[in-house]
Design a protein around this motif. Structure first.
Motif, PDB file in Angstrom:
ATOM      1  N   GLY A  42       0.854  -1.200   0.000  1.00 31.54           N
ATOM      2  CA  GLY A  42       0.000   0.000   0.000  1.00 31.54           C
ATOM      3  C   GLY A  42       0.886   1.245   0.000  1.00 31.54           C
ATOM      4  N   LYS A  43       0.261   2.409  -0.103  1.00 36.00           N
ATOM      5  CA  LYS A  43       1.029   3.658  -0.158  1.00 36.00           C
ATOM      6  C   LYS A  43       1.648   4.024   1.184  1.00 36.00           C
ATOM      7  CE  LYS A  43      -2.628   5.843  -1.893  1.00 36.00           C
ATOM      8  NZ  LYS A  43      -3.528   4.721  -2.241  1.00 36.00           N
ATOM      9  N   ARG A  44       1.100   3.466   2.260  1.00 37.38           N
ATOM     10  CA  ARG A  44       1.602   3.738   3.627  1.00 37.38           C
ATOM     11  C   ARG A  44       1.448   5.213   4.000  1.00 37.38           C
ATOM     12  NH1 ARG A  44       1.068  -1.581   3.906  1.00 37.38           N
ATOM     13  NH2 ARG A  44       2.980  -2.787   3.826  1.00 37.38           N
ATOM     14  N   VAL A  45       0.330   5.796   3.599  1.00 36.87           N
ATOM     15  CA  VAL A  45       0.101   7.218   3.886  1.00 36.87           C
ATOM     16  C   VAL A  45      -0.076   7.463   5.389  1.00 36.87           C
ATOM     17  CG1 VAL A  45      -1.617   9.074   3.634  1.00 36.87           C
ATOM     18  CG2 VAL A  45      -0.814   7.824   1.627  1.00 36.87           C
ATOM     19  N   ARG A  46      -0.764   6.550   6.077  1.00 37.16           N
ATOM     20  CA  ARG A  46      -1.020   6.785   7.513  1.00 37.16           C
ATOM     21  C   ARG A  46       0.270   6.726   8.328  1.00 37.16           C
ATOM     22  NH1 ARG A  46      -4.237   5.000   4.307  1.00 37.16           N
ATOM     23  NH2 ARG A  46      -6.386   5.722   4.124  1.00 37.16           N
ATOM     24  N   PRO A  47       1.115   5.697   8.127  1.00 37.65           N
ATOM     25  CA  PRO A  47       2.413   5.728   8.810  1.00 37.65           C
ATOM     26  C   PRO A  47       3.226   6.969   8.451  1.00 37.65           C
ATOM     27  CG  PRO A  47       2.026   3.548   7.878  1.00 37.65           C
ATOM     28  CD  PRO A  47       0.898   4.420   7.411  1.00 37.65           C
ATOM     29  N   ILE A  74      -4.542  -1.357  11.294  1.00 35.33           N
ATOM     30  CA  ILE A  74      -5.975  -1.030  11.377  1.00 35.33           C
ATOM     31  C   ILE A  74      -6.516  -0.650   9.992  1.00 35.33           C
ATOM     32  CG2 ILE A  74      -7.654   0.614  12.331  1.00 35.33           C
ATOM     33  CD1 ILE A  74      -5.847   0.681  14.884  1.00 35.33           C
ATOM     34  N   HIS A  75      -5.733   0.118   9.274  1.00 37.62           N
ATOM     35  CA  HIS A  75      -6.153   0.506   7.919  1.00 37.62           C
ATOM     36  C   HIS A  75      -6.316  -0.744   7.039  1.00 37.62           C
ATOM     37  CE1 HIS A  75      -6.266   2.338   4.017  1.00 37.62           C
ATOM     38  NE2 HIS A  75      -5.058   1.906   3.701  1.00 37.62           N
ATOM     39  N   THR A  76      -5.367  -1.656   7.109  1.00 34.47           N
ATOM     40  CA  THR A  76      -5.446  -2.858   6.265  1.00 34.47           C
ATOM     41  C   THR A  76      -6.656  -3.708   6.653  1.00 34.47           C
ATOM     42  OG1 THR A  76      -3.049  -2.850   5.967  1.00 34.47           O
ATOM     43  CG2 THR A  76      -4.193  -4.908   5.455  1.00 34.47           C
ATOM     44  N   ARG A  93      -7.443  -5.516  -4.889  1.00 42.84           N
ATOM     45  CA  ARG A  93      -6.948  -4.579  -3.874  1.00 42.84           C
ATOM     46  C   ARG A  93      -5.424  -4.655  -3.870  1.00 42.84           C
ATOM     47  NH1 ARG A  93      -8.597  -0.308  -1.197  1.00 42.84           N
ATOM     48  NH2 ARG A  93     -10.640  -1.275  -0.855  1.00 42.84           N
ATOM     49  N   ARG A  94      -4.793  -3.497  -3.891  1.00 39.13           N
ATOM     50  CA  ARG A  94      -3.334  -3.438  -3.870  1.00 39.13           C
ATOM     51  C   ARG A  94      -2.732  -4.338  -4.959  1.00 39.13           C
ATOM     52  NH1 ARG A  94      -2.174  -2.894   2.751  1.00 39.13           N
ATOM     53  NH2 ARG A  94      -2.678  -0.676   2.800  1.00 39.13           N
ATOM     54  N   GLY A  95      -3.394  -4.319  -6.105  1.00 43.53           N
ATOM     55  CA  GLY A  95      -2.858  -5.015  -7.271  1.00 43.53           C
ATOM     56  C   GLY A  95      -3.026  -6.520  -7.255  1.00 43.53           C
TER      57      GLY A  95
HETATM   58  C1  IPE Z   1      -7.932   3.328   0.494  1.00 42.85           C
HETATM   59  O1  IPE Z   1      -6.858   3.815   1.214  1.00 42.85           O
HETATM   60  C2  IPE Z   1      -9.167   3.418   1.322  1.00 42.85           C
HETATM   61  C3  IPE Z   1      -9.547   4.767   1.629  1.00 42.85           C
HETATM   62  C4  IPE Z   1      -9.626   5.209   2.827  1.00 42.85           C
HETATM   63  C5  IPE Z   1      -9.895   5.670   0.551  1.00 42.85           C
HETATM   64  P1  IPE Z   1      -5.443   4.035   0.538  1.00 42.85           P
HETATM   65  O2  IPE Z   1      -5.623   4.759  -0.751  1.00 42.85           O
HETATM   66  O3  IPE Z   1      -4.523   4.650   1.551  1.00 42.85           O
HETATM   67  O4  IPE Z   1      -4.981   2.534   0.218  1.00 42.85           O
HETATM   68  P2  IPE Z   1      -3.539   1.859   0.264  1.00 42.85           P
HETATM   69  O5  IPE Z   1      -3.162   1.719   1.693  1.00 42.85           O
HETATM   70  O6  IPE Z   1      -2.579   2.726  -0.490  1.00 42.85           O
HETATM   71  O7  IPE Z   1      -3.737   0.521  -0.396  1.00 42.85           O
END
Ligand code: IPE
Ligand code: IPE
Ligand code: MG
Ligand code: MG
Ligand code: MG
Length: 292
Positions: A42-47, A74-76, A93-95
């Motif tokens: 994933g993009k790891r935006v939250r971390p 939690i996001h995953t 999801r995630r490719g």
């Molecule tokens: C997808 O989140 C779900 C939403 C809250 C829109 P992300 O776009 O951060 O997904 P990953 O973590 O990069 O897969």
């Protein structure tokens, strides 16, 4: 856009998650299901937000590592459950194929449950070297952002409004909860772990609220404008489910403008951090201007 800073954060969190979910747990298939989704890139935006917020207030990456990992767990979990047939019913999801497509609905539900629980277990790691009172506050921030007044509430509102006529106020409530609250929690938890107090904490709050909503507006726009290959998840999924989205209410161009206005608000809020706030500023731009 130069994403070196994001990759630096990504490496740190990816390594920690790899190590943690490499132990021999009692149910090997569960571990496999967890690793399948969590380590799928994933993009790891939250971390990244947690790390950047810690750095903005003079903390370190190490201070924010436990919340960074917990937030990604939690996001995953939220993604695995979001894709289930009972929710958005998505196949990619995630490719890769969604968790339930590979492991079945029951395992997908349980992998999500385990990720949520392990997130809080991870936050009690004895080698996390910040004061105990701060740890409790971080825990509280993350629990709040995830739970009955946070992400889960937003997911309920999202489902309840499928196929309905809705107004902008309702839409904002859905988005600030299903997505905004966990992103806000990421900024606040990282900031708190790095030592944010008083005014600094308030600035992080203003920044986190703006980018939290902007993130989901961008996600709604990308659902329509990007391809399945670019996204690594099914594009136009929102149309199929008649979701309440910004483009369906305002159109694509007005939605983009709204996200840009929120970006400006976020950048304004963190001006007082000076150069220490640069990673937060870059992340805000990335959230709004990304193409996938
Ligand atoms: C997808 O989140 C779900 C939403 C809250 C829109 P992300 O776009 O951060 O997904 P990953 O973590 O990069 O897969
Ligand atoms: C999901 O929003 C928010 C979550 C809490 C997972 P979406 O349903 O729009 O996320 P995607 O588009 O499937 O990633
Ligand atoms: Mg959804
Ligand atoms: Mg979805
Ligand atoms: Mg979406």
């Amino acid at each position: 856009m130069n994403l070196d800073f994001l990759n630096r954060y990504k490496e740190v969190v990816d390594r920690a998650l790899q190590v943690y979910f490499n132990e021999t747990f009692i149910a090997p298939r569960l571990l496999e299901a967890i690793r399948y989704s969590l380590l799928a890139g994933g993009k790891r935006v939250r971390p990244a937000l947690a790390f950047a917020a810690s750095e903005a207030v003079g903390g370190t990456l190490e201070d924010a590592l436990p919340p960074a990992c917990a937030l990604e767990m939690i996001h995953t979990y939220s993604l695995i459950h979001d894709d289930l047939p009972a929710m958005d019913d998505d196949d990619l999801r995630r490719g890769r194929l969604t968790n339930h497509k590979v492991f079945g609905d029951a395992m997908a539900i349980l992998a999500g449950d385990a990720l949520l629980t392990q997130a809080f277990h991870y936050l009690t790691k004895p080698d996390w070297k910040i004061p105990a009172e701060r740890k409790i506050e971080v825990l509280r921030i993350i629990a709040h952002g995830s739970g009955i007044d946070g992400m889960v509430a937003g997911q309920v509102l999202d489902l309840e409004n499928e196929g309905k006529i809705f107004d902008e106020q309702t839409l904002e409530r859905i988005h600030t909860h299903k997505t905004g609250k966990l992103l806000l929690a990421s900024v606040l938890a990282g900031g708190k772990a790095g030592g944010a107090e008083g005014l600094n904490f308030e600035k992080l709050m203003a920044y986190g609220k703006s980018i939290g909503l902007a993130f989901q507006i961008a996600d709604d726009v990308l659902d329509l404008t990007a391809t399945t290959e670019q996204l690594g998840k099914d594009s136009k999924s929102d149309l199929k489910k008649k979701k309440a989205t910004y483009p369906s209410l305002l159109g694509i161009e007005k939605s983009r403008q709204k996200a840009k206005a929120l970006l400006e608000e976020a950048l304004e809020a963190i001006l007082p951090f000076g150069p220490k706030g640069d990673p937060l500023a870059l992340l805000a731009r990335y959230i709004v201007e990304r193409h996938a």
